[in-house]
Design a protein around this motif. Structure first.
Motif, PDB file in Angstrom:
ATOM      1  N   PRO A 191       0.826  -1.210   0.000  1.00 44.09           N
ATOM      2  CA  PRO A 191       0.000   0.000   0.000  1.00 44.09           C
ATOM      3  C   PRO A 191       0.862   1.262   0.000  1.00 44.09           C
ATOM      4  O   PRO A 191       1.952   1.285   0.566  1.00 44.09           O
ATOM      5  N   ILE A 194      -2.393   5.308   2.928  1.00 44.99           N
ATOM      6  CA  ILE A 194      -3.774   4.878   3.156  1.00 44.99           C
ATOM      7  C   ILE A 194      -4.304   5.590   4.394  1.00 44.99           C
ATOM      8  O   ILE A 194      -3.589   5.705   5.412  1.00 44.99           O
ATOM      9  N   LYS A 212      -0.569  14.880  -2.120  1.00 45.75           N
ATOM     10  CA  LYS A 212      -1.689  14.458  -2.969  1.00 45.75           C
ATOM     11  C   LYS A 212      -1.494  14.933  -4.407  1.00 45.75           C
ATOM     12  O   LYS A 212      -1.836  14.227  -5.357  1.00 45.75           O
ATOM     13  N   ARG A 219      -5.122  11.601  -4.533  1.00 36.47           N
ATOM     14  CA  ARG A 219      -5.710  11.402  -3.208  1.00 36.47           C
ATOM     15  C   ARG A 219      -5.017  10.248  -2.511  1.00 36.47           C
ATOM     16  O   ARG A 219      -4.288   9.478  -3.150  1.00 36.47           O
ATOM     17  N   GLY A 221      -5.380   6.606  -0.331  1.00 38.98           N
ATOM     18  CA  GLY A 221      -6.276   5.469  -0.504  1.00 38.98           C
ATOM     19  C   GLY A 221      -7.079   5.191   0.759  1.00 38.98           C
ATOM     20  O   GLY A 221      -6.790   5.729   1.839  1.00 38.98           O
ATOM     21  N   SER A 222      -8.079   4.337   0.620  1.00 43.94           N
ATOM     22  CA  SER A 222      -8.884   3.945   1.781  1.00 43.94           C
ATOM     23  C   SER A 222      -8.518   2.510   2.183  1.00 43.94           C
ATOM     24  O   SER A 222      -8.064   1.724   1.346  1.00 43.94           O
ATOM     25  N   GLU A 225      -9.895  -0.092  -0.113  1.00 48.23           N
ATOM     26  CA  GLU A 225      -9.224  -0.299  -1.409  1.00 48.23           C
ATOM     27  C   GLU A 225      -8.038  -1.264  -1.284  1.00 48.23           C
ATOM     28  O   GLU A 225      -7.725  -1.994  -2.222  1.00 48.23           O
ATOM     29  N   VAL A 226      -7.387  -1.256  -0.116  1.00 53.07           N
ATOM     30  CA  VAL A 226      -6.315  -2.230   0.116  1.00 53.07           C
ATOM     31  C   VAL A 226      -6.936  -3.614   0.302  1.00 53.07           C
ATOM     32  O   VAL A 226      -6.457  -4.619  -0.242  1.00 53.07           O
ATOM     33  N   VAL A 248      -0.831  -0.804  -4.313  1.00 55.29           N
ATOM     34  CA  VAL A 248      -2.122  -0.121  -4.133  1.00 55.29           C
ATOM     35  C   VAL A 248      -1.765   1.284  -3.662  1.00 55.29           C
ATOM     36  O   VAL A 248      -1.776   1.598  -2.465  1.00 55.29           O
ATOM     37  N   ASN A 249      -1.350   2.130  -4.624  1.00 57.47           N
ATOM     38  CA  ASN A 249      -0.753   3.410  -4.217  1.00 57.47           C
ATOM     39  C   ASN A 249      -1.194   4.600  -5.064  1.00 57.47           C
ATOM     40  O   ASN A 249      -0.572   5.672  -5.000  1.00 57.47           O
ATOM     41  N   GLY A 250      -2.235   4.429  -5.864  1.00 51.74           N
ATOM     42  CA  GLY A 250      -2.745   5.564  -6.660  1.00 51.74           C
ATOM     43  C   GLY A 250      -1.769   6.049  -7.718  1.00 51.74           C
ATOM     44  O   GLY A 250      -1.934   7.147  -8.257  1.00 51.74           O
TER      45      GLY A 250
END
Ligand code: NAI
Length: 255
Positions: A191, A194, A212, A219, A221-222, A225-226, A248-250
């Motif tokens: 991640p 988050i 960001k 943004r 993450g939530s 999402e992870v 999972v890092n946008g």
């Protein structure tokens, strides 16, 4: 199917570490796993020592466990296995973070970080392994790495955090190699930033805005999402993937 949603973990028995914080990634994993039909046991140091551990109204079995302590892991895993009747999925999510820079980093803090994040992952995996090897339900291990391991820390994680998570990623790859021929897959999620207690309010407004802007998806993450990426790796959807690291890092770290 439940309400039109495919149950990706129907019939699976899962152990998740570090799920006691309701705002954390662990709790999001537990919610999603239950939604997808899994029976879940959660191991966390924050549950009381004498926790009865029984499932609560369709919720998970909760068990006290300090992942940095081998004996504590052994006792908790035995109870998890009794309660679930076997183990098909293990998620090593429990972890700690600290930003201490190398010039201020004492040996005991370095050791504690490695004890929880890396040795903890080993401790829990070791005691879950006999059950995973005995599983005939396509067993899988999912470990929590971090973008910090890939980019050298630098944000909320210092060198000890980055090193412990780098260790988790290498450990996972070795598990994949050793356990693949015996039918157990092992993968990692890394991640980025988050929104959990580990990160919320920790950057200050200006740094947060700047961070960001540097993330392609603009943004943080939530936890959910992870959890979705972990669901993929825990389920048969990823049946031909082992030894991989899912970012999972946008887009924060693209390589
Ligand atoms: P959190 O602090 O909300 O949750 C961590 C959980 O681990 C807590 O429930 C805590 O009680 C438990 N825990 C800590 N030490 C333990 C021990 N010795 N034994 C048993 N349980 C223990 O943190 P969060 O953000 O949900 O992190 C979950 C995982 O995701 C960690 O491994 C973390 O390093 C990783 N991660 C988090 C990121 C983030 O931005 N929040 C980024 C990258 C990785």
């Amino acid at each position: 199917m439940s309400g039109g949603v495919p149950q990706l973990l129907a019939g699976k028995r899962a152990v998740v570490t570090g799920g006691a914080n309701p705002r954390g990634i662990g709790a999001a994993i537990v919610r999603l796993f239950i939604e997808h039909g899994a029976a879940v046991a959660v191991l966390d140091r924050d549950y009381p020592d004498n926790d009865a551990g029984g499932p609560r109204g369709g919720g998970p079995v909760t068990l006290h466990c300090d992942v940095s302590n081998g004996a504590s892991c052994e006792a908790a895993m035995a109870r998890a296995q009794d309660a679930l009747g076997g183990i098909d999925v293990l998620v090593n999510n429990a972890g700690i973070v600290a930003a201490t820079r190398i010039w201020d980093l004492p040996e005991d803090e370095f050791r504690r970080m490695v004890d929880v994040n890396l040795t903890g992952t080993y401790n829990v995996t070791r005691v879950a392994l006999p059950a995973l090897l005995a599983s005939d339900r396509k067993p899988a291990i999912v470990n929590l790495g971090s973008t910090a391991a890939l980019r050298g820390g630098g944000l909320l994680g210092g060198s000890h955090y980055a090193a412990s998570k780098g260790g988790v990623i290498s450990f996972t790859k070795a598990l994949a190699r050793e356990l693949g021929p015996r039918g157990v897959r092992a993968n990692c999620v890394a991640p980025g930033i988050i929104e959990t207690d580990m990160t919320l309010g920790k950057f200050g407004e200006n740094w947060e805005t700047e961070l960001k802007q540097g993330i392609p998806l603009q943004r943080f993450g939530s936890p959910a999402e992870v959890a979705q990426a972990i669901l993929f790796l825990a389920s048969d959807l990823s049946s031909y993937s082992t030894g991989i690291v899912v970012d999972v890092n946008g887009g924060f770290h693209i390589h």
